[in-house]
Every structure is written in structure tokens, then in C-alpha cells.
Write an enzyme that holds these catalytic residues in place. Structure first.
Site, PDB file in Angstrom:
ATOM      1  N   ASP A  78      14.680 -20.986   9.497  1.00 18.87           N
ATOM      2  CA  ASP A  78      12.980 -21.536   9.506  1.00 18.87           C
ATOM      3  C   ASP A  78      12.448 -20.646  10.828  1.00 18.87           C
ATOM      4  O   ASP A  78      12.510 -21.062  11.800  1.00 18.87           O
ATOM      5  CB  ASP A  78      12.913 -23.083   9.617  1.00 18.87           C
ATOM      6  CG  ASP A  78      11.357 -23.354   9.631  1.00 18.87           C
ATOM      7  OD1 ASP A  78      10.620 -22.560   9.590  1.00 18.87           O
ATOM      8  OD2 ASP A  78      11.406 -24.506   9.780  1.00 18.87           O
ATOM      9  N   SER A 158       0.865  -5.787   6.342  1.00 21.70           N
ATOM     10  CA  SER A 158       0.270  -5.900   5.035  1.00 21.70           C
ATOM     11  C   SER A 158      -1.000  -5.220   5.189  1.00 21.70           C
ATOM     12  O   SER A 158      -1.651  -4.739   6.352  1.00 21.70           O
ATOM     13  CB  SER A 158      -0.210  -7.304   4.982  1.00 21.70           C
ATOM     14  OG  SER A 158      -1.075  -7.287   3.649  1.00 21.70           O
ATOM     15  N   TYR A 172      -4.366 -15.796   6.282  1.00 23.86           N
ATOM     16  CA  TYR A 172      -3.256 -14.832   6.149  1.00 23.86           C
ATOM     17  C   TYR A 172      -3.790 -13.481   6.601  1.00 23.86           C
ATOM     18  O   TYR A 172      -3.040 -12.868   7.456  1.00 23.86           O
ATOM     19  CB  TYR A 172      -3.065 -14.486   4.553  1.00 23.86           C
ATOM     20  CG  TYR A 172      -2.063 -13.535   4.218  1.00 23.86           C
ATOM     21  CD1 TYR A 172      -0.836 -13.452   4.633  1.00 23.86           C
ATOM     22  CD2 TYR A 172      -2.612 -12.129   3.609  1.00 23.86           C
ATOM     23  CE1 TYR A 172       0.114 -12.555   4.064  1.00 23.86           C
ATOM     24  CE2 TYR A 172      -1.841 -11.108   3.687  1.00 23.86           C
ATOM     25  CZ  TYR A 172      -0.450 -11.274   3.524  1.00 23.86           C
ATOM     26  OH  TYR A 172       0.655 -10.347   3.261  1.00 23.86           O
ATOM     27  N   LYS A 176      -1.983 -11.328  10.098  1.00 23.94           N
ATOM     28  CA  LYS A 176      -1.448  -9.847   9.860  1.00 23.94           C
ATOM     29  C   LYS A 176      -2.331  -8.912  10.711  1.00 23.94           C
ATOM     30  O   LYS A 176      -1.413  -8.032  11.326  1.00 23.94           O
ATOM     31  CB  LYS A 176      -1.429  -9.516   8.472  1.00 23.94           C
ATOM     32  CG  LYS A 176      -0.685 -10.345   7.414  1.00 23.94           C
ATOM     33  CD  LYS A 176       0.665 -10.348   7.728  1.00 23.94           C
ATOM     34  CE  LYS A 176       1.803 -10.859   6.784  1.00 23.94           C
ATOM     35  NZ  LYS A 176       2.956 -10.674   7.104  1.00 23.94           N
TER      36      LYS A 176
END
Length: 272
Positions: A78, A158, A172, A176
Site C-alpha cells: 500500500d 501523465s 489527479y 501529477k
């Protein structure tokens, strides 16, 4: 100051080879992570296939081993739990004798627009996508420095690390962008120890995770109208996991020995 080798006289096959090296890939039970683990193992690395889903990790490792003369172990990790990450780094050394390559691939991308975003979801995304990268890199670099032979850290970023993307991905995109900056800063700090840090920034790729996310969001489907990366590909198709795995192999191998701090766009020209 650590100086990387001049590899001018080495063959291409030797430069690509990862024989004698150990890699840890996070989020490697399926999708991009599994494809990356497969390519690193094919190049000769012993691979710890780490995933929060232990069953998936073990199945992916078994698939790698079944392909012949490849070493892989599926383990639980994790990335939001430091003890879990630390245990995986120690296991790499105790099982295979070294830790040479660490790939920070694990990530999540829940879709909630800004007005609907809760503190809990925001914190979860940053914990996994950004803090997880930091913790993994820290634990890897500590062991690489102790061994004294350098190493490579590869962060899966990304195209969202360079631009805004679809509505609902504020956490998100923020995570990134942070990883892009972290890649540069870690490259500065770790270069004197011979540790290179690189990023690979994929465009949208067809993966199990993306398909599950689409199925859970009735307002969005895997179409060009919903995912601009599909419409914006300059190379005629959408990405597949191995497109990204090959870029990671380049970063992890001595083919890229004179590179650090960069993030390579594997985006079919989406961000042009």
C-alpha cells in the site's frame, strides 16, 4: 561526485540488458504496472510485483515466471502506508541481493468536479499519487545510497502533469503536476549518488483500471468525445500498456544513462 559511465563501446543488447538488477514496480498487478514488470523481467531484471491486491500481484508474478527463465515475486504494498513500502524495499534486497530500479506506478483517478470534491477524496488522491511517489523514492534511494552503486527511479506521471484534462480530475491533475516537480528535485539531490530519476508521462491507455472507471461513471464512456486523448492521437490509435512499458525500459536501462530529471511524454503527440 558520482560519474556515470561512458558507454560508447557497449553494444545495444548490453545497454538494454537489466541482468543482475532488481526492480520494484508499484501497482503492478494489472494494467501499465504489469506491462512494465513484464518488460523489465524480459530484459533480465528480478522483479518485485507490488500491488495493494495481493492476489493480483501474485498472479502477475506467476505470469512473468511462466514466460521462462524470469524471476518475479508478487507482494502486497500500500503506497500510502510507509511501513508497507519500507518492507517491500527491504524484501527486494533480502530476496534478490540489491535494489536497482524502482518504478512508482500506483495511482488512482476518481472523477469528482471541484464543487463536489470532498477533503477525504482529495487527501486520498494526493496520499497515493504524490506522497506515495515520495515515500517509495525515499526508501529506494536510501537503499541505493547504502549499496553505493547508483540506481534508477522512474515515476509514472501523465499528460495530466502538463495540462488540465477532463472535468472531474482536479485532484489527479494536481497530483501529477506535483510528481513532475518532484522528479526534477529528486534528480538534483540524488545525482551525486549516481541515482537517476526520470518520469514517463502516458496519454490515455486502454487498461482494466480505465475500463472499470468508465463503467462506474455513467456520464462518461471510452469515446473520443469523452476522452480527448483518443481524438488527439497523432499516430492513429489509442495507447496500450506496452507502449508505456517500453519507454520505462528505456529509462531503467543504460540506454538512458546520460539522462536524469526529464519526463518523457509517451502521448502519441497529444500535447503538441
Amino acid at each position: 561526485m558520482f560519474a556515470v559511465a561512458d558507454v560508447t563501446d557497449r553494444s545495444i543488447s548490453d545497454l538494454v540488458s537489466l541482468a543482475g538488477r532488481t526492480a520494484v514496480v508499484t501497482g503492478a498487478g494489472r494494467g501499465l504496472g504489469k506491462a512494465i514488470a513484464l518488460r523489465l523481467a524480459e530484459a533480465g531484471a528480478a522483479v518485485l510485483v507490488a500491488d495493494i491486491d495481493l492476489e493480483l500481484a501474485r498472479a502477475a508474478a506467476a505470469d512473468i515466471v511462466a514466460r521462462g527463465q524470469r524471476r518475479a515475486t508478487g507482494i502486497f504494498m500500500d503506497v500510502a502506508d510507509t511501513a508497507s513500502v519500507r518492507a517491500a524495499a527491504d524484501l527486494a534486497v533480502s530476496t534478490y541481493g540489491s535494489l536497482d530500479i524502482w518504478v512508482n506506478n500506483a495511482g488512482i483517478f476518481p472523477s469528482l468536479r471541484v464543487a463536489e470534491m470532498t477533503d477525504q477524496v482529495w487527501d486520498q488522491v494526493l496520499d497515493i499519487n504524490t506522497r506515495g511517489v515520495f515515500v517509495g523514492s525515499r526508501e529506494a534511494s536510501v537503499r541505493m545510497m547504502a549499496a553505493g552503486h547508483g540506481g534508477v527511479i522512474v515515476n509514472i506521471v501523465s499528460t495530466a502533469g502538463f495540462r488540465g484534462v477532463a472535468p472531474g480530475l482536479s485532484a489527479y491533475v494536481s497530483s501529477k503536476h506535483a510528481v513532475c516537480g518532484l522528479t526534477k528535485q529528486m534528480a538534483l539531490e540524488l545525482a551525486p549518488h549516481g541515482i537517476r530519476v526520470l518520469g514517463v508521462a502516458p496519454t490515455y491507455c486502454v487498461t482494466e483500471g480505465n475500463q472499470i472507471a468508465a463503467s462506474q461513471n455513467p456520464d462518461r464512456a471510452n469515446t473520443a468525445a469523452d476522452i480527448p486523448a483518443i481524438a488527439n492521437s497523432r499516430l492513429g490509435r489509442v495507447g496500450v500498456p506496452d507502449d508505456i512499458a517500453r519507454a520505462v525500459l528505456f529509462c531503467a536501462s543504460d540506454m538512458s544513462i546520460f539522462m536524469t530529471g526529464s519526463t518523457l511524454l509517451a502521448d502519441a503527440g497529444e500535447t503538441i
